[in-house]
Design a protein around this motif. Sequence first.
Motif, mmCIF file in Angstrom:
data_model
loop_
_atom_site.group_PDB
_atom_site.id
_atom_site.type_symbol
_atom_site.label_atom_id
_atom_site.label_comp_id
_atom_site.label_asym_id
_atom_site.label_seq_id
_atom_site.Cartn_x
_atom_site.Cartn_y
_atom_site.Cartn_z
ATOM 1 N N ARG A 1 -4.437 0.802 -9.389
ATOM 2 C CA ARG A 1 -5.176 1.672 -8.476
ATOM 3 C C ARG A 1 -5.252 3.054 -9.096
ATOM 4 N NH1 ARG A 1 -5.352 -0.127 -2.899
ATOM 5 N NH2 ARG A 1 -5.545 -2.364 -3.098
ATOM 6 N N TYR B 1 -5.097 7.130 -8.155
ATOM 7 C CA TYR B 1 -4.685 8.065 -7.117
ATOM 8 C C TYR B 1 -4.578 9.453 -7.741
ATOM 9 C CZ TYR B 1 -1.942 10.260 -3.443
ATOM 10 O OH TYR B 1 -1.506 11.093 -2.451
ATOM 11 N N GLN C 1 0.809 -1.216 0.000
ATOM 12 C CA GLN C 1 0.000 0.000 0.000
ATOM 13 C C GLN C 1 0.846 1.272 0.000
ATOM 14 O OE1 GLN C 1 -3.254 -0.079 -0.377
ATOM 15 N NE2 GLN C 1 -3.371 -2.296 -0.256
ATOM 16 N N GLN D 1 -1.007 -4.470 -9.253
ATOM 17 C CA GLN D 1 -2.432 -4.206 -9.133
ATOM 18 C C GLN D 1 -2.693 -2.733 -9.460
ATOM 19 O OE1 GLN D 1 -4.541 -3.978 -5.254
ATOM 20 N NE2 GLN D 1 -5.449 -5.902 -5.958
#
Length: 96
Positions: free
Chosen positions: A65, A67, A26, A63
């Motif tokens: 994501r 942002y 993360q 993965q």
Amino acid sequence: MKSLLLFVFAITLAGCSTQPKTIVNQDLSEGVVGTKPEGYPKTMVRALPDQPGFCVEVTQDWQERSYEGKTVWLKEKTVRSASCTKYRWYQLARDH
């Protein structure tokens, strides 16, 4: 006594099966912005150092994501147990 042993076995089995198999980093500082890095997914088999005959299969991927309106790719690892003969374990342990 048998029911107590069965209960302990069931709790142990449930505890082992609930551990996450996929880990996603993360930390955005280790992410890649833009396009997905090439050459993924990568899969490798590793010998567990303290357990002769036991190996794990590690698959690394990215993965997607979002942002702040940008596409960010975060590294993801999936770990599974793999069958491994003692001969193969010794080969992997020596090469690692």
